[in-house]
Write a protein that holds these residues in place. Structure first.
Motif, PDB file in Angstrom:
ATOM      1  N   ASN A  21       0.973  -1.136  -0.120  1.00 45.62           N
ATOM      2  CA  ASN A  21       0.026   0.285  -0.010  1.00 45.62           C
ATOM      3  C   ASN A  21       0.966   1.133  -0.081  1.00 45.62           C
ATOM      4  O   ASN A  21       1.459   1.535   0.971  1.00 45.62           O
ATOM      5  CB  ASN A  21      -0.857   0.122   1.198  1.00 45.62           C
ATOM      6  N   ARG A  31      -5.684   0.672   7.938  1.00 41.39           N
ATOM      7  CA  ARG A  31      -6.673  -0.163   7.671  1.00 41.39           C
ATOM      8  C   ARG A  31      -6.714  -1.533   8.704  1.00 41.39           C
ATOM      9  O   ARG A  31      -5.668  -1.998   8.770  1.00 41.39           O
ATOM     10  CB  ARG A  31      -6.943  -0.866   6.312  1.00 41.39           C
ATOM     11  N   ARG A  34     -10.315  -5.945   7.770  1.00 42.90           N
ATOM     12  CA  ARG A  34     -11.503  -6.055   6.855  1.00 42.90           C
ATOM     13  C   ARG A  34     -10.814  -4.844   5.600  1.00 42.90           C
ATOM     14  O   ARG A  34     -11.213  -5.211   4.608  1.00 42.90           O
ATOM     15  CB  ARG A  34     -12.567  -5.242   7.470  1.00 42.90           C
ATOM     16  N   GLY A  35     -10.377  -3.809   6.256  1.00 45.15           N
ATOM     17  CA  GLY A  35      -9.853  -3.050   4.850  1.00 45.15           C
ATOM     18  C   GLY A  35      -8.905  -3.519   4.281  1.00 45.15           C
ATOM     19  O   GLY A  35      -8.951  -3.104   2.931  1.00 45.15           O
ATOM     20  N   VAL A  37      -8.644  -6.813   3.305  1.00 51.33           N
ATOM     21  CA  VAL A  37      -9.356  -7.478   2.375  1.00 51.33           C
ATOM     22  C   VAL A  37     -10.052  -6.762   1.294  1.00 51.33           C
ATOM     23  O   VAL A  37      -9.982  -7.069   0.079  1.00 51.33           O
ATOM     24  CB  VAL A  37     -10.146  -8.614   3.165  1.00 51.33           C
ATOM     25  N   ARG A  38     -10.735  -5.727   1.729  1.00 49.30           N
ATOM     26  CA  ARG A  38     -11.479  -4.784   0.804  1.00 49.30           C
ATOM     27  C   ARG A  38     -10.493  -4.344  -0.338  1.00 49.30           C
ATOM     28  O   ARG A  38     -10.958  -4.246  -1.563  1.00 49.30           O
ATOM     29  CB  ARG A  38     -12.495  -3.864   1.527  1.00 49.30           C
ATOM     30  N   GLU A  39      -9.286  -3.553  -0.021  1.00 46.43           N
ATOM     31  CA  GLU A  39      -8.773  -2.796  -0.718  1.00 46.43           C
ATOM     32  C   GLU A  39      -7.767  -3.709  -1.392  1.00 46.43           C
ATOM     33  O   GLU A  39      -7.251  -3.426  -2.357  1.00 46.43           O
ATOM     34  CB  GLU A  39      -8.066  -1.796   0.000  1.00 46.43           C
ATOM     35  N   GLY A  40      -7.322  -4.666  -0.913  1.00 49.49           N
ATOM     36  CA  GLY A  40      -6.502  -5.738  -1.563  1.00 49.49           C
ATOM     37  C   GLY A  40      -4.932  -5.298  -1.692  1.00 49.49           C
ATOM     38  O   GLY A  40      -4.024  -5.667  -2.539  1.00 49.49           O
ATOM     39  N   THR A 144     -11.764  -5.398  12.807  1.00 52.27           N
ATOM     40  CA  THR A 144     -12.627  -5.321  11.584  1.00 52.27           C
ATOM     41  C   THR A 144     -13.187  -4.058  11.247  1.00 52.27           C
ATOM     42  O   THR A 144     -14.325  -4.093  10.739  1.00 52.27           O
ATOM     43  CB  THR A 144     -13.675  -6.577  11.706  1.00 52.27           C
ATOM     44  N   ASP A 146     -14.258  -0.307   9.857  1.00 49.56           N
ATOM     45  CA  ASP A 146     -14.287   0.075   8.505  1.00 49.56           C
ATOM     46  C   ASP A 146     -13.599   1.373   8.424  1.00 49.56           C
ATOM     47  O   ASP A 146     -13.495   1.813   7.374  1.00 49.56           O
ATOM     48  CB  ASP A 146     -15.898   0.257   7.933  1.00 49.56           C
TER      49      ASP A 146
END
Length: 210
Positions: A21, A31, A34-35, A37-40, A144, A146
């Motif tokens: 990142n 993040r 969860r962040g 995983v969401r943003e990759g 987790t 957001d």
């Protein structure tokens, strides 16, 4: 995902496959699992938090090892104990600051394995600390959320670190060698450090480095 990533090796492999990142546009992030995983993608502390969340579900305490550096570019890794030995899971812009196999007798010995690879144009480790997130963060939702979990970073910055001493002569020599390598091979970073047999496999972008 969590059920599949049952070991530190599996988590390191997963993180190695993610882009680092770069926090584009100067917009800092921190993040949670969860962040990521969401943003990759993940930077060092995001990767450490990801590893802590996943491996906590498989019986590993959520332990982070924080480094302090003279240039204020600190580094954070996830650490664990296996068969009485310490290892780590980590992500970084630098090849030498990734994970270590569980072959270190103490957290300090593990931390010392990062001292040489930390030396670049400005970096030098000055201290380390092992922090139990479950104990330090209480009911704060670092796992987790957001939102950015800046409270974790503030806690690590305030946490007392144990001093690491290093030889000025050795650090100066490593810095000279680092500069020479980067001049000779623009865009590459060295992996010429001792103890590489105790490193975990590197991400694809570093596997050509020698």
């Amino acid at each position: 995902m969590v059920s599949q990533l049952r070991t530190p090796v599996a988590v390191q492999r997963y993180l190695n496959a993610l882009p680092y990142n770069p926090e584009p546009g100067g917009r800092a992030t921190l993040r949670s699992f969860r962040g990521v995983v969401r943003e990759g993608c993940a930077h060092c502390l995001e990767a450490a938090l990801f590893a802590a969340v996943v491996l906590e579900q498989h019986g590993y305490p959520p332990l982070l090892l924080s480094f302090e550096s003279i240039d204020a570019l600190d580094h954070v890794i996830f650490v664990y104990r296996q068969d009485g030995q310490w290892g780590s899971v980590a992500r970084s812009r630098d090849p030498g600051l990734h994970g270590r196999k569980p072959r270190f007798a103490t957290p300090r010995a593990l931390a010392l394995s990062y001292v040489d690879p930390y030396v670049d144009f400005t970096g030098r480790v000055t201290g380390y600390a092992v922090v139990d997130l479950a104990a330090m963060m209480g009911h704060y939702e670092w796992r987790t959320s957001d939102r950015n979990v800046w409270k974790v970073e503030r806690m690590l910055l305030d946490y007392p670190h144990r001093r690491i001493r290093s030889s000025d002569r050795r650090v100066d020599a490593l810095r000279v060698r680092y500069r020479a390598f980067r001049t000779r091979f623009p865009g590459r970073k060295p992996v010429f450090y001792r103890g590489r047999e105790r490193w975990t496999p590197l991400p694809p972008e570093f596997r050509h480095e020698d």
